[in-house]
Scaffold this motif. Structure first.
Motif, PDB file in Angstrom:
ATOM      1  N   ALA A  69      40.103  50.501  -9.852  1.00 65.07           N
ATOM      2  CA  ALA A  69      39.141  50.852 -10.904  1.00 65.07           C
ATOM      3  C   ALA A  69      38.933  52.362 -10.978  1.00 65.07           C
ATOM      4  O   ALA A  69      38.874  52.948 -12.069  1.00 65.07           O
ATOM      5  CB  ALA A  69      37.813  50.138 -10.652  1.00 65.07           C
ATOM      6  N   LEU A  70      38.833  53.015  -9.822  1.00 62.48           N
ATOM      7  CA  LEU A  70      38.661  54.462  -9.804  1.00 62.48           C
ATOM      8  C   LEU A  70      39.865  55.184 -10.396  1.00 62.48           C
ATOM      9  O   LEU A  70      39.719  56.196 -11.095  1.00 62.48           O
ATOM     10  CB  LEU A  70      38.415  54.943  -8.367  1.00 62.48           C
ATOM     11  CG  LEU A  70      37.026  54.645  -7.788  1.00 62.48           C
ATOM     12  CD1 LEU A  70      36.957  55.076  -6.332  1.00 62.48           C
ATOM     13  CD2 LEU A  70      35.949  55.356  -8.611  1.00 62.48           C
ATOM     14  N   LEU A  71      41.056  54.667 -10.126  1.00 63.87           N
ATOM     15  CA  LEU A  71      42.264  55.308 -10.665  1.00 63.87           C
ATOM     16  C   LEU A  71      42.283  55.248 -12.187  1.00 63.87           C
ATOM     17  O   LEU A  71      42.669  56.221 -12.863  1.00 63.87           O
ATOM     18  CB  LEU A  71      43.517  54.645 -10.086  1.00 63.87           C
ATOM     19  CG  LEU A  71      43.830  54.961  -8.612  1.00 63.87           C
ATOM     20  CD1 LEU A  71      45.032  54.168  -8.135  1.00 63.87           C
ATOM     21  CD2 LEU A  71      44.090  56.462  -8.446  1.00 63.87           C
ATOM     22  N   TYR A  72      41.873  54.114 -12.762  1.00 62.38           N
ATOM     23  CA  TYR A  72      41.860  54.019 -14.228  1.00 62.38           C
ATOM     24  C   TYR A  72      40.748  54.877 -14.819  1.00 62.38           C
ATOM     25  O   TYR A  72      40.902  55.467 -15.893  1.00 62.38           O
ATOM     26  CB  TYR A  72      41.725  52.557 -14.658  1.00 62.38           C
ATOM     27  CG  TYR A  72      43.052  51.848 -14.644  1.00 62.38           C
ATOM     28  CD1 TYR A  72      43.894  51.908 -15.743  1.00 62.38           C
ATOM     29  CD2 TYR A  72      43.473  51.150 -13.518  1.00 62.38           C
ATOM     30  CE1 TYR A  72      45.125  51.272 -15.727  1.00 62.38           C
ATOM     31  CE2 TYR A  72      44.695  50.511 -13.484  1.00 62.38           C
ATOM     32  CZ  TYR A  72      45.529  50.588 -14.591  1.00 62.38           C
ATOM     33  OH  TYR A  72      46.745  49.975 -14.572  1.00 62.38           O
ATOM     34  N   ALA A  73      39.616  54.955 -14.116  1.00 63.72           N
ATOM     35  CA  ALA A  73      38.562  55.847 -14.583  1.00 63.72           C
ATOM     36  C   ALA A  73      39.007  57.298 -14.494  1.00 63.72           C
ATOM     37  O   ALA A  73      38.668  58.143 -15.351  1.00 63.72           O
ATOM     38  CB  ALA A  73      37.297  55.633 -13.751  1.00 63.72           C
ATOM     39  N   ALA A  74      39.819  57.608 -13.464  1.00 64.63           N
ATOM     40  CA  ALA A  74      40.300  58.979 -13.273  1.00 64.63           C
ATOM     41  C   ALA A  74      41.226  59.436 -14.384  1.00 64.63           C
ATOM     42  O   ALA A  74      41.360  60.644 -14.632  1.00 64.63           O
ATOM     43  CB  ALA A  74      41.010  59.093 -11.920  1.00 64.63           C
ATOM     44  N   VAL A  75      41.880  58.482 -15.056  1.00 61.90           N
ATOM     45  CA  VAL A  75      42.731  58.852 -16.190  1.00 61.90           C
ATOM     46  C   VAL A  75      41.891  59.588 -17.241  1.00 61.90           C
ATOM     47  O   VAL A  75      42.297  60.635 -17.796  1.00 61.90           O
ATOM     48  CB  VAL A  75      43.407  57.610 -16.802  1.00 61.90           C
ATOM     49  CG1 VAL A  75      44.118  57.973 -18.106  1.00 61.90           C
ATOM     50  CG2 VAL A  75      44.383  56.987 -15.823  1.00 61.90           C
ATOM     51  N   LEU A  98      41.417  67.237  -8.782  1.00 58.32           N
ATOM     52  CA  LEU A  98      42.839  66.970  -8.564  1.00 58.32           C
ATOM     53  C   LEU A  98      43.137  66.672  -7.095  1.00 58.32           C
ATOM     54  O   LEU A  98      43.924  65.774  -6.765  1.00 58.32           O
ATOM     55  CB  LEU A  98      43.665  68.165  -9.048  1.00 58.32           C
ATOM     56  CG  LEU A  98      43.539  68.478 -10.550  1.00 58.32           C
ATOM     57  CD1 LEU A  98      44.306  69.743 -10.895  1.00 58.32           C
ATOM     58  CD2 LEU A  98      44.035  67.304 -11.384  1.00 58.32           C
ATOM     59  N   ALA A  99      42.502  67.420  -6.173  1.00 57.65           N
ATOM     60  CA  ALA A  99      42.716  67.177  -4.739  1.00 57.65           C
ATOM     61  C   ALA A  99      42.183  65.800  -4.344  1.00 57.65           C
ATOM     62  O   ALA A  99      42.796  65.065  -3.561  1.00 57.65           O
ATOM     63  CB  ALA A  99      42.042  68.267  -3.913  1.00 57.65           C
ATOM     64  N   GLY A 100      41.011  65.456  -4.915  1.00 56.71           N
ATOM     65  CA  GLY A 100      40.437  64.142  -4.615  1.00 56.71           C
ATOM     66  C   GLY A 100      41.331  63.012  -5.095  1.00 56.71           C
ATOM     67  O   GLY A 100      41.526  62.005  -4.395  1.00 56.71           O
ATOM     68  N   LEU A 101      41.906  63.164  -6.292  1.00 60.66           N
ATOM     69  CA  LEU A 101      42.798  62.120  -6.822  1.00 60.66           C
ATOM     70  C   LEU A 101      44.078  62.029  -5.995  1.00 60.66           C
ATOM     71  O   LEU A 101      44.608  60.937  -5.763  1.00 60.66           O
ATOM     72  CB  LEU A 101      43.123  62.424  -8.284  1.00 60.66           C
ATOM     73  CG  LEU A 101      41.970  62.230  -9.276  1.00 60.66           C
ATOM     74  CD1 LEU A 101      42.407  62.621 -10.682  1.00 60.66           C
ATOM     75  CD2 LEU A 101      41.489  60.781  -9.248  1.00 60.66           C
ATOM     76  N   ALA A 102      44.596  63.197  -5.545  1.00 61.91           N
ATOM     77  CA  ALA A 102      45.794  63.183  -4.703  1.00 61.91           C
ATOM     78  C   ALA A 102      45.522  62.460  -3.398  1.00 61.91           C
ATOM     79  O   ALA A 102      46.331  61.642  -2.921  1.00 61.91           O
ATOM     80  CB  ALA A 102      46.267  64.619  -4.438  1.00 61.91           C
ATOM     81  N   PHE A 103      44.358  62.720  -2.788  1.00 65.82           N
ATOM     82  CA  PHE A 103      43.991  62.036  -1.549  1.00 65.82           C
ATOM     83  C   PHE A 103      43.834  60.541  -1.796  1.00 65.82           C
ATOM     84  O   PHE A 103      44.264  59.704  -0.988  1.00 65.82           O
ATOM     85  CB  PHE A 103      42.693  62.634  -1.003  1.00 65.82           C
ATOM     86  CG  PHE A 103      42.196  61.930   0.238  1.00 65.82           C
ATOM     87  CD1 PHE A 103      42.754  62.198   1.480  1.00 65.82           C
ATOM     88  CD2 PHE A 103      41.177  60.988   0.146  1.00 65.82           C
ATOM     89  CE1 PHE A 103      42.290  61.540   2.616  1.00 65.82           C
ATOM     90  CE2 PHE A 103      40.721  60.324   1.276  1.00 65.82           C
ATOM     91  CZ  PHE A 103      41.282  60.598   2.520  1.00 65.82           C
ATOM     92  N   LEU A 104      43.206  60.191  -2.928  1.00 66.09           N
ATOM     93  CA  LEU A 104      42.970  58.785  -3.253  1.00 66.09           C
ATOM     94  C   LEU A 104      44.282  58.025  -3.399  1.00 66.09           C
ATOM     95  O   LEU A 104      44.447  56.919  -2.867  1.00 66.09           O
ATOM     96  CB  LEU A 104      42.157  58.695  -4.543  1.00 66.09           C
ATOM     97  CG  LEU A 104      41.784  57.281  -5.022  1.00 66.09           C
ATOM     98  CD1 LEU A 104      40.828  56.611  -4.068  1.00 66.09           C
ATOM     99  CD2 LEU A 104      41.160  57.346  -6.428  1.00 66.09           C
ATOM    100  N   THR A 105      45.245  58.613  -4.114  1.00 68.24           N
ATOM    101  CA  THR A 105      46.503  57.920  -4.390  1.00 68.24           C
ATOM    102  C   THR A 105      47.493  58.001  -3.230  1.00 68.24           C
ATOM    103  O   THR A 105      48.203  57.039  -2.929  1.00 68.24           O
ATOM    104  CB  THR A 105      47.169  58.490  -5.650  1.00 68.24           C
ATOM    105  OG1 THR A 105      47.336  59.900  -5.493  1.00 68.24           O
ATOM    106  CG2 THR A 105      46.317  58.215  -6.873  1.00 68.24           C
ATOM    107  N   LEU A 106      47.545  59.150  -2.582  1.00 71.13           N
ATOM    108  CA  LEU A 106      48.564  59.354  -1.558  1.00 71.13           C
ATOM    109  C   LEU A 106      48.154  58.830  -0.195  1.00 71.13           C
ATOM    110  O   LEU A 106      48.973  58.276   0.539  1.00 71.13           O
ATOM    111  CB  LEU A 106      48.890  60.848  -1.451  1.00 71.13           C
ATOM    112  CG  LEU A 106      50.031  61.236  -0.502  1.00 71.13           C
ATOM    113  CD1 LEU A 106      51.331  60.590  -0.962  1.00 71.13           C
ATOM    114  CD2 LEU A 106      50.172  62.750  -0.427  1.00 71.13           C
ATOM    115  N   VAL A 107      46.871  58.953   0.171  1.00 74.33           N
ATOM    116  CA  VAL A 107      46.433  58.605   1.525  1.00 74.33           C
ATOM    117  C   VAL A 107      45.612  57.311   1.540  1.00 74.33           C
ATOM    118  O   VAL A 107      46.022  56.300   2.139  1.00 74.33           O
ATOM    119  CB  VAL A 107      45.616  59.760   2.148  1.00 74.33           C
ATOM    120  CG1 VAL A 107      45.147  59.372   3.557  1.00 74.33           C
ATOM    121  CG2 VAL A 107      46.447  61.025   2.203  1.00 74.33           C
TER     122      VAL A 107
END
Length: 627
Positions: A69-75, A98-107
């Motif tokens: 849900a957060l990823l779709y909101a992040a769009v 951008l750093a927060g989204l990278a951490f969310l998706t990558l880690v």
């Protein structure tokens, strides 16, 4: 390194544990607690046995839905960030986002998905599924002989296989997939409702509609799933029955009646599947209509809001992304709910078999039989297989320790029934049976049967080595003892010539399912060798030499006499010459003793035994008409 790590997780659940029967003694005397007969209680029973991993699955399922849900909101956030900054200032203006989204998706997302995969694939699937099957199998093995006579072996086996997978899948799907969807849906409603109250209202109505489908259309699917599982097990049972009795099919089924019997099973299964798929189609259609209305309404509201300046382009992207994902997940979730319902029906069907309370059980803390001399006594025994008519009625017989007694009578007189009652394959309906003064219903079944050696007319062997089959009643026997038993049964010579398709020979050769690789006489000699090796104080011979030719029978008669030395013997034989020399012959007709005495006494008496002896003329006793 990764493999070693995963192997450590695979040991979290013991796949062979049974919390209902902690000790071997408990299993041996038949005191295992039955599995819950209620489907919900059955599922909860096994959920509690792995509560730690399932709590972890619940957490990872919720986190997975939240991250999605957060990823779709992040769009939407990224779209708005792109619109408010130039390429040169984007990083400086929005580096935290951008750093927060990278951490969310990558880690974070990777860790959550890895944990979910380990929980499902390493901890739960290989171990819990098997644990359920193992506990179901153990309890089925405590069922009475009658239980297995009244059902297909293949059908029972199918239920054991199905219940493990269906129960595990149901719990995993509920805690991981279903909960992940619920979490995503709740966050989507919250995000869109915060953007526009009307979008929140649409999703609230959509949620009610989805709930209506689940509670009103899926029960049809659950019923169809249960009927499909039952039809599948019947079909499997009939197929296995055909393969098990392939020789009879080849010899007698010239008009392909067996094919018609199995085809009827296939037809029942296909009709059950069709009923289930009709229910599936109705559910999928209802979901498609509901989702189409939801996406159209949300799209119209968010676009209208943008036209009047109430929503940014990022809001439009967020709303459309969330509803498209919600549409995708709801269809996927409905498919999983269909699977949940089918699994629930499968569990319901299996529970009706694997959770049955055994009808023939030992008393709590039943002691072992203490054999002394091998005395056997039938006191006013009554038994009629529950049919209302007396197969055995008021039967009384005392056999002294070491006495050799032959049971004689026409087919259906009740001879084998008496032996089965002595072995407690059935419980008497009246009266008592005693061994060395101990009522057999008061002692542990395993100890009773351990004191009795049995050779029956219909000998079936395990698809294992000849050695394993001979030693089955005494697994601690050494090679010398096994070979000595085979020699006494006049079996060693032919055993040395046996070779199976995999190149194993002699004692190592496998005998095929039910011993089909061997002749009837060879199977019988293996069975006799098994009883020689067991060396029990009471010996039951039910047509023990019927499958042997005269030459082989003569070769082992002396050994049989040696085997009977010092033992209490109960022998049944249609070939009266094989039991004529026993201490006493008991003639049974319609479940009652009509004559008893030695062979000579009964011949002089001129009664039923003398009539059977004259008609036999050295052959086998035929189906005599009642006089």
């Amino acid at each position: 390194m990764m493999e070693r790590l995963l192997e450590r997780f695979e040991r979290v659940i013991d796949p062979y544990d049974d919390e209902g029967g902690e000790s071997e003694r408990a299993r041996r005397v038949g005191t295992l607690r039955p599995l819950p007969a209620n489907t919900n209680a059955f599922i909860w029973h096994f959920a509690r046995e792995a509560k730690g991993p399932f709590i972890a699955l619940l957490i990872t399922g919720g986190l997975t839905g939240g991250v999605d849900a957060l990823l779709y909101a992040a769009v939407g956030w990224v779209v708005d960030a792109l619109g408010s900054s130039s390429p040169a200032t984007l990083l400086a203006d929005h580096w935290a986002l951008l750093a927060g989204l990278a951490f969310l998706t990558l880690v974070l997302r990777t860790v959550i998905l890895f944990a979910a995969a380990v929980l499902e694939q390493q901890i739960v699937t290989p171990s819990l599924y098997n644990r359920i099957r193992w506990q179901a199998y153990r309890r089925l093995m405590d069922q009475s002989y009658t239980f297995f006579q009244n059902d297909f072996a293949g059908r029972i086996s199918q239920k054991v296989q199905q219940v493990g997978e269906a129960t595990g899948d149901f719990i995993v799907t509920t805690l991981q997939t279903f909960w992940s969807f619920i979490t995503f849906a709740i966050l989507a409603v919250a995000i869109l409702g915060a953007m526009d109250v009307w979008m929140g209202a649409v999703l609230a109505v959509w949620s009610l509609g989805y709930g209506w489908i689940v509670f009103h259309l899926l029960p049809r699917l659950r019923k169809a799933g249960r009927e499909t599982a039952d039809a599948r097990s019947v079909m499997s049972g009939r197929i296995v029955d055909s393969f098990t009795n392939i020789l009879a099919v080849k010899l007698f089924d010239t008009s392909r009646r067996q094919d018609a019997f199995v085809l009827d099973g296939f037809r029942r299964f296909v009709e059950a599947v069709r009923a289930m798929t009709r229910a599936v189609t109705a559910v999928r259609t209802a979901v498609a209509i509901l989702n189409g209305a939801m996406m159209t309404a949300i799209g119209a509201i968010v676009v209208h809001s943008w036209t009047v300046g109430g929503a940014s382009i990022g809001d439009v992207a967020t709303a459309l992304g969330l509803v498209l994902r919600l549409n995708q997940m709801s269809g996927w979730m409905m498919f999983n709910i269909n699977g949940l319902v089918r699994n629930y029906g499968t569990i319901q069907d299996a529970v009706a078999t694997v959770s049955l309370q055994p009808r023939l059980t030992d008393q709590p803390d039943a002691p072992d039989l203490r054999p002394s001399g091998g005395a056997v006594e039938f006191r006013d025994v009554t038994f009629h297989y529950g049919k209302g008519g007396g197969v055995i009625q008021g039967f009384n017989l005392s056999i002294r320790p070491g006495e050799k007694v032959g049971l004689v009578g026409r087919s259906g007189a009740g001879k084998t029934t008496l032996v089965n009652l002595l072995l407690r394959l059935y419980d008497v309906e009246g009266g008592r049976i005693l061994v060395d003064g101990q009522t057999i219903s008061d002692v542990a079944q395993a100890s009773l049967r351990g004191a009795i050696g049995v050779v029956t007319q219909d000998t079936s062997l395990f698809h294992r080595s000849i050695r394993d089959n001979i030693a089955y009643g005494r697994p601690d026997a050494n090679e010398t003892e096994i070979e000595a038993a085979a020699r006494r049964a006049d079996a060693l010579d032919f055993i040395q010539t046996v070779r199976d398709p995999n190149g194993r020979s002699g004692m190592d050769a496998y005998v095929g399912e039910r011993g089909v690789k061997l002749s009837g006489g060879q199977r019988q000699r293996i069975a006799i060798a098994r009883v020689f090796l067991k060396d029990a104080p009471i010996l039951v011979l039910d047509e023990a030499t019927s499958a042997l030719d005269s030459e082989v029978e003569a070769a082992i008669q002396d050994n049989l006499a040696a085997m009977m030395e010092g033992k209490t013997v109960i022998a049944i034989a249609h070939r009266l010459s094989t039991i004529a020399s026993l201490d006493r012959l008991v003639v049974i007709d319609a479940g009652r003793i009509v004559e008893e005495g030695t062979h000579s006494e009964l011949i002089r008496r001129g009664g039923l035994y003398a009539s059977l002896w004259r008609r036999q003329s050295g052959g086998f006793l035929g189906e005599e008409a009642a006089e």
